[in-house]
Motif scaffolding. Structure first.
Motif, PDB file in Angstrom:
ATOM      1  N   ARG A 108       0.856  -1.200   0.000  1.00  0.00           N
ATOM      2  CA  ARG A 108       0.000   0.000   0.000  1.00  0.00           C
ATOM      3  C   ARG A 108       0.886   1.243   0.000  1.00  0.00           C
ATOM      4  NH1 ARG A 108      -3.255  -0.699   5.340  1.00  0.00           N
ATOM      5  NH2 ARG A 108      -1.171  -1.284   5.988  1.00  0.00           N
ATOM      6  N   GLN A 109       0.479   2.250  -0.759  1.00  0.00           N
ATOM      7  CA  GLN A 109       1.296   3.469  -0.867  1.00  0.00           C
ATOM      8  C   GLN A 109       0.406   4.707  -0.870  1.00  0.00           C
ATOM      9  OE1 GLN A 109       3.041   2.659  -4.746  1.00  0.00           O
ATOM     10  NE2 GLN A 109       4.933   1.928  -3.774  1.00  0.00           N
ATOM     11  N   TRP A 110       0.930   5.799  -0.285  1.00  0.00           N
ATOM     12  CA  TRP A 110       0.369   7.134  -0.478  1.00  0.00           C
ATOM     13  C   TRP A 110       1.415   7.915  -1.243  1.00  0.00           C
ATOM     14  CZ3 TRP A 110      -4.463   8.617   0.104  1.00  0.00           C
ATOM     15  CH2 TRP A 110      -5.285   7.953   1.020  1.00  0.00           C
TER      16      TRP A 110
ATOM     17  N   ARG B  89      -2.345  10.552  -3.305  1.00  0.00           N
ATOM     18  CA  ARG B  89      -3.208   9.553  -3.934  1.00  0.00           C
ATOM     19  C   ARG B  89      -2.827   8.171  -3.395  1.00  0.00           C
ATOM     20  NH1 ARG B  89      -1.412  10.201  -8.959  1.00  0.00           N
ATOM     21  NH2 ARG B  89      -0.136   8.325  -8.965  1.00  0.00           N
ATOM     22  N   TYR B  90      -3.847   7.361  -3.125  1.00  0.00           N
ATOM     23  CA  TYR B  90      -3.604   5.995  -2.656  1.00  0.00           C
ATOM     24  C   TYR B  90      -3.418   5.066  -3.858  1.00  0.00           C
ATOM     25  CZ  TYR B  90      -4.306   1.429  -0.562  1.00  0.00           C
ATOM     26  OH  TYR B  90      -4.129   0.125  -0.171  1.00  0.00           O
ATOM     27  N   GLN B  91      -2.451   4.186  -3.763  1.00  0.00           N
ATOM     28  CA  GLN B  91      -2.312   3.159  -4.796  1.00  0.00           C
ATOM     29  C   GLN B  91      -1.686   1.908  -4.185  1.00  0.00           C
ATOM     30  OE1 GLN B  91       0.272   5.249  -7.674  1.00  0.00           O
ATOM     31  NE2 GLN B  91       2.037   4.131  -6.885  1.00  0.00           N
ATOM     32  N   GLU B  92      -1.745   0.829  -4.926  1.00  0.00           N
ATOM     33  CA  GLU B  92      -1.103  -0.400  -4.455  1.00  0.00           C
ATOM     34  C   GLU B  92      -0.040  -0.793  -5.457  1.00  0.00           C
ATOM     35  OE1 GLU B  92      -4.229  -3.193  -3.622  1.00  0.00           O
ATOM     36  OE2 GLU B  92      -4.947  -1.993  -1.921  1.00  0.00           O
TER      37      GLU B  92
ATOM     38  N   PRO C 133       6.071   7.789  -3.410  1.00  0.00           N
ATOM     39  CA  PRO C 133       5.542   7.727  -2.049  1.00  0.00           C
ATOM     40  C   PRO C 133       6.140   8.854  -1.205  1.00  0.00           C
ATOM     41  CG  PRO C 133       6.248   5.558  -2.785  1.00  0.00           C
ATOM     42  CD  PRO C 133       6.740   6.533  -3.811  1.00  0.00           C
TER      43      PRO C 133
ATOM     44  N   TRP D  55       5.716   6.686   2.811  1.00  0.00           N
ATOM     45  CA  TRP D  55       4.374   6.222   3.171  1.00  0.00           C
ATOM     46  C   TRP D  55       3.995   5.022   2.335  1.00  0.00           C
ATOM     47  CZ3 TRP D  55       1.305  11.523   3.133  1.00  0.00           C
ATOM     48  CH2 TRP D  55       1.658  12.270   4.263  1.00  0.00           C
ATOM     49  N   GLN D  56       4.570   3.870   2.675  1.00  0.00           N
ATOM     50  CA  GLN D  56       4.204   2.608   2.038  1.00  0.00           C
ATOM     51  C   GLN D  56       4.521   1.485   3.019  1.00  0.00           C
ATOM     52  OE1 GLN D  56       6.495   1.892  -1.566  1.00  0.00           O
ATOM     53  NE2 GLN D  56       8.201   3.136  -0.852  1.00  0.00           N
TER      54      GLN D  56
ATOM     55  N   PHE E 259      -3.030   3.010   8.410  1.00  0.00           N
ATOM     56  CA  PHE E 259      -2.343   3.509   7.217  1.00  0.00           C
ATOM     57  C   PHE E 259      -3.183   4.554   6.469  1.00  0.00           C
ATOM     58  CE2 PHE E 259      -0.946   3.120   2.776  1.00  0.00           C
ATOM     59  CZ  PHE E 259       0.429   3.219   2.939  1.00  0.00           C
ATOM     60  N   GLU E 260      -4.499   4.403   6.546  1.00  0.00           N
ATOM     61  CA  GLU E 260      -5.387   5.306   5.791  1.00  0.00           C
ATOM     62  C   GLU E 260      -5.267   6.754   6.263  1.00  0.00           C
ATOM     63  OE1 GLU E 260      -6.241   2.940   7.877  1.00  0.00           O
ATOM     64  OE2 GLU E 260      -7.952   3.500   9.135  1.00  0.00           O
TER      65      GLU E 260
END
Ligand SMILES: NC(=O)c1ccc[n+]([C@@H]2O[C@H](COP(=O)([O-])OP(=O)(O)OC[C@H]3O[C@@H](n4cnc5c(N)ncnc54)[C@H](OP(=O)(O)O)[C@@H]3O)[C@@H](O)[C@H]2O)c1
Length: 343
Positions: A8-10, A26-29, A72, A101-102, A316-317
């Motif tokens: 998970r990454q921001w 943005r959130y991504q995986e 990130p 942030w991952q 994490f969110e």
């Protein structure tokens, strides 16, 4: 190597203009990265929040490479080594240093703040980002070396509820300061500065009588000012410095760090007429002495002379949502996000 494949990454979605906001990320995986030669794969456990992260989001980056769009978000963090091709780190080691942030980061031992292995300790792991991390160590070296606080000094610290300021007062007292005064926003935070952080008195910077209170509490002037705020507050302090006083420029919270080019003080001729010494501090320059600082701070914590304050949020969110609160108001102490427990 872990069998987890999702990372998970921001990431930075756009460069913030003005105050940083959640929408700038943005959130991504992604995939769990593979460590290359000399690299260490770390699973992140805690993210620390530092105002300087806003500087890294400017085009210039300040004193570090700016975070790129799509990357990130950089943070100081605590994690656990999953795999390593650097003999200095073994799987299972708990480490502190630059992360992002991952869930999984690739880290290296070199750089401005080396990834440090955390020895087993009888205090909470999170303290390595607070009292024994950037804030506490900057307070320690700022007071002892930058300001050279000594017996009889009247010391003023701004942002006294912050990760740095909440430690700086106790360090000044340990150095023998006569009076230690903290500056904070609002009566409740001023109460905290005195009752919890152990300052002699607090001044509310939001009150109109700020300068008057400073005069009252420091009738002979301020010998040492630990400046975390800059702007009008620095200007006011310059008018109240004692002859041969010392000013340490540690940060400029009042600017919001939206630009690296800031307006300097107006009352700077006081530096001339009062023969003041103005110095800067950047913790990176103490990288060879960090263990010494942590040892001293640890001793004062054990002796009950140093109050440790942290404010831990879980999940994490919440990573992007916490960053703006450094500038808009947060609880006293070090702000941290817990994202996982050690294995
Ligand atoms: N040079 C270095 O190596 C180094 C290392 C660490 C930190 N720093 C600097 O030290 C400063 C404090 O960081 P920190 O991590 O200790 O604090 P922090 O835990 O992030 O807390 C933020 C602090 O800033 C204060 N603040 C925010 N906006 C303000 C404003 N407009 N006017 C006055 N105060 C304001 C808050 O006080 P209230 O809640 O009372 O408003 C709070 O105490 C920052 O400028 C940071 O860049 C520098």
């Amino acid at each position: 190597m872990s069998d987890v494949t999702v990372n998970r990454q921001w990431v930075l979605a756009r460069r913030p203009v003005g105050a940083v906001s959640v929408d700038d990320f943005r959130y991504q995986e992604g995939e769990v990265p593979e460590p290359g030669e000399g690299e260490v794969l770390v699973r992140t456990l805690y993210f620390g929040y530092d105002a300087s992260q806003r500087i890294w989001l400017t085009d210039d980056g300040g004193y570090m490479r700016p975070v790129g769009i799509g990357e990130p978000m950089r943070t100081m963090g605590i994690g656990q080594v999953v795999a390593s091709s650097d003999p200095g780190y073994r799987p299972g080691d708990l480490v502190e240093g630059f992360m992002s942030w991952q869930d999984y980061v690739v880290a290296r031992s070199d750089g401005p703040m080396p990834l440090r292995v955390l020895p087993p300790a009888d205090f909470p792991l999170s303290w390595n980002l607070g009292v024994f991390g950037v804030g506490g160590l900057t307070a320690y070296f700022g007071v002892t070396d930058g300001l050279k606080v000594g017996p009889g000094d009247t010391v003023v610290v701004s942002a006294a509820t912050g990760a740095t300021g909440s430690v700086a007062g106790a360090v000044a007292r340990a150095m023998g300061a006569k009076t230690v005064i903290g500056i904070a926003g609002g009566p409740e935070k001023c109460r905290w500065v005195v009752e919890e952080a152990g300052y002699d008195a607090a001044i509310d910077y939001r009150d109109d009588d700020f300068a008057e209170r400073l005069r009252e509490l420091c009738p002979d002037g301020v010998d040492a000012y630990f400046d975390n705020v800059g702007g009008d507050m620095l200007d006011t302090l310059l008018l109240h410095m004692a002859p041969h006083g010392r000013v340490l420029i540690c940060g400029a919270m009042s600017s919001g760090y939206t630009d690296v080019q800031l307006q300097g003080p107006t009352n700077y001729m006081k530096i001339c007429t009062q023969q003041l010494t103005v110095r800067g501090i950047l913790l990176f320059h103490y990288r060879d002495r960090l263990a010494e600082g942590a040892r001293e701070l640890g001793q004062w914590v054990r002796e009950g002379r140093l109050h440790v304050a942290e404010n831990i949020v879980e999940g994490f969110e919440h990573a992007p949502g916490l960053l703006p609160t450094l500038f808009t108001g947060k609880q006293p102490g070090k702000l941290l996000l817990k994202v996982a427990d050690p294995a």
